[in-house]
Structures are given as structure tokens and as C-alpha cells.
Design a protein around this motif. Structure first.
Motif, short mmCIF file in Angstrom:
data_model
loop_
_atom_site.label_atom_id
_atom_site.label_comp_id
_atom_site.label_asym_id
_atom_site.label_seq_id
_atom_site.Cartn_x
_atom_site.Cartn_y
_atom_site.Cartn_z
N VAL A 1 0.89 -1.18 0.16
CA VAL A 1 -0.01 -0.16 -0.18
C VAL A 1 0.85 1.33 0.02
O VAL A 1 1.96 1.25 0.66
CB VAL A 1 -1.03 -0.17 1.07
CG1 VAL A 1 -0.29 0.07 2.38
CG2 VAL A 1 -1.83 1.14 1.09
N ALA A 2 0.39 2.10 -0.71
CA ALA A 2 1.12 3.41 -0.60
C ALA A 2 0.89 4.36 0.79
O ALA A 2 -0.13 4.06 0.97
CB ALA A 2 0.67 4.32 -1.98
N ARG B 1 1.61 11.55 -2.66
CA ARG B 1 1.37 11.13 -4.14
C ARG B 1 2.05 9.69 -4.21
O ARG B 1 3.10 9.43 -4.06
CB ARG B 1 1.97 12.06 -4.91
CG ARG B 1 1.12 13.36 -4.97
CD ARG B 1 1.58 14.45 -6.01
NE ARG B 1 1.64 13.87 -7.05
CZ ARG B 1 2.53 13.93 -7.94
NH1 ARG B 1 3.71 14.76 -8.00
NH2 ARG B 1 2.44 13.46 -9.24
N PRO B 2 1.29 8.77 -4.94
CA PRO B 2 1.79 7.40 -5.05
C PRO B 2 2.43 7.50 -6.47
O PRO B 2 2.21 7.19 -7.55
CB PRO B 2 0.55 6.55 -5.35
CG PRO B 2 -0.37 7.51 -6.03
CD PRO B 2 -0.18 8.78 -5.20
N VAL B 3 3.83 8.00 -6.26
CA VAL B 3 4.76 8.09 -7.30
C VAL B 3 6.20 7.25 -6.83
O VAL B 3 6.57 6.81 -5.78
CB VAL B 3 5.09 9.71 -7.55
CG1 VAL B 3 4.10 10.15 -8.20
CG2 VAL B 3 5.87 10.46 -6.60
N SER C 1 -8.15 3.51 -5.62
CA SER C 1 -8.69 4.45 -4.73
C SER C 1 -8.90 5.74 -4.99
O SER C 1 -8.60 6.10 -6.30
CB SER C 1 -8.24 4.24 -3.34
OG SER C 1 -8.49 2.92 -2.81
N ARG C 2 -8.48 6.72 -4.17
CA ARG C 2 -8.32 7.95 -4.32
C ARG C 2 -6.97 8.26 -3.68
O ARG C 2 -6.59 8.40 -2.59
CB ARG C 2 -9.30 8.87 -3.76
CG ARG C 2 -10.71 8.72 -4.09
CD ARG C 2 -11.71 9.66 -3.62
NE ARG C 2 -11.83 9.44 -2.14
CZ ARG C 2 -12.38 8.32 -1.50
NH1 ARG C 2 -12.98 7.38 -2.33
NH2 ARG C 2 -12.42 8.14 -0.23
N PRO C 3 -5.87 8.58 -4.48
CA PRO C 3 -4.47 8.22 -4.10
C PRO C 3 -3.98 9.12 -2.89
O PRO C 3 -3.47 8.54 -2.21
CB PRO C 3 -3.75 8.54 -5.19
CG PRO C 3 -4.49 8.37 -6.52
CD PRO C 3 -5.91 8.46 -5.97
N ILE C 4 -4.46 10.36 -2.77
CA ILE C 4 -3.95 11.16 -1.58
C ILE C 4 -4.94 10.84 -0.39
O ILE C 4 -4.29 10.47 0.78
CB ILE C 4 -4.03 12.71 -1.94
CG1 ILE C 4 -3.07 13.01 -3.19
CG2 ILE C 4 -3.52 13.45 -0.63
CD1 ILE C 4 -1.52 12.60 -2.98
#
Length: 157
Positions: free
Chosen positions: A61-62, A67-69, A99-102
Motif C-alpha cells: 500500500v502507498a 502522492r503514489p509516485v 482508490s483516491r491516491p491522496i
């Protein structure tokens, strides 16, 4: 569902993983989710499963709020694993949730593969795989500057 972390974030993640696995034929239900120690590649959990074809899975999981980068882009990692499967040994990706990344971080659920983890940045070269194993993991393309088009003299203009 028991968890060794006891946080609201972990409980939320457990619920999201459970819902994602519900949509997969022959999938199991999550009975426990615990954070794996070590590593430097993000948040990794071991999911204990019951009632399906597998008894364990890995959840990547991020981190929430980021931000998932780069190393946090678990969806890109899943895409890569799906596309190289069959050519190099990688875990089977079972499901993912963008999902909604943030606000709500994305996650990937993959099969658990027995073995030893090797983290070059943490373990150092002395504890890594044997050289023959390491060389078998190299990419099949040539190193920069070693292709036939790059051979010969390298004179300056």
C-alpha cells in the motif's frame, strides 16, 4: 478481524482488502493483517487468509497523504509484474484498488512467495545472492555503451 497494529488506518485497509478479495473467484477472506518489518520499499503487510486457495497474501500500500509516485506507485509495480509474468519469476497479482491516491492510498494484493528478502540498500553486497544467481537476474538487454552500434572508437567531435 485481529490485527497486530490496532490502528484505525489498518482496520480501514483490512476492510478494503477484504472487499477487494470478495470479488475474486476462489479467493479467501482476510483473517489478519500485520505489517512486515524491514525493507525500504513502502508499506508491506502479510494477510492471513482462510476459505480459499491461498493461506497468505502480501498487501502493498502507498503511504496515506503522499502522492503514489516512484517507489510508492504500487499500481505501476502491479502493472509491471503482470507484464513480465512468464518471463521472470514474479508474484501473481490477485487484485488492486486504485482508490483516491491522496485521501485513500491505493493498494495491491499479490500472492505470498516463500523465500528470503534481499534489500541491497539495507543488507549490503556481502549478504546478497550468489554471483551466479545475481547475474541470472540481470535484464536481457545490453548495458549502455555495449551494443554493436556503440562499439569502436569514441573520438570527440
Amino acid at each position: 478481524m485481529p490485527s497486530d497494529l490496532g490502528s484505525a488506518e489498518t482496520a480501514d485497509l483490512e476492510g478494503r482488502v477484504r472487499a477487494a478479495l470478495d470479488g475474486i473467484p476462489h479467493a479467501a477472506r482476510v483473517t489478519c493483517l500485520r505489517r512486515l518489518a524491514g525493507g525500504s520499499s513502502g508499506l508491506t503487510y502479510l494477510a492471513s487468509l482462510a476459505g480459499g486457495d491461498r493461506t497468505r497474501a502480501v498487501v502493498r500500500v502507498a503511504p496515506a497523504g503522499l502522492r503514489p509516485v516512484r517507489n510508492r506507485d504500487v499500481l505501476r509495480q502491479a502493472w509491471v509484474m503482470r507484464h513480465v509474468a512468464g518471463t521472470v519469476p514474479v508474484p501473481v497479482v490477485l487484485t488492486e484498488d486504485p482508490s483516491r491516491p491522496i485521501e485513500v492510498p491505493p493498494f495491491v494484493v499479490m500472492e505470498f512467495v516463500e523465500g528470503e528478502a534481499y534489500e541491497p540498500q539495507l543488507d549490503g553486497p556481502a549478504t546478497g545472492p550468489e554471483p551466479t544467481r545475481r547475474s541470472s537476474r540481470r535484464a536481457p538487454w545490453p548495458r549502455p555503451g555495449s551494443s554493436p552500434a556503440c562499439t569502436g572508437s569514441r573520438s570527440r567531435p
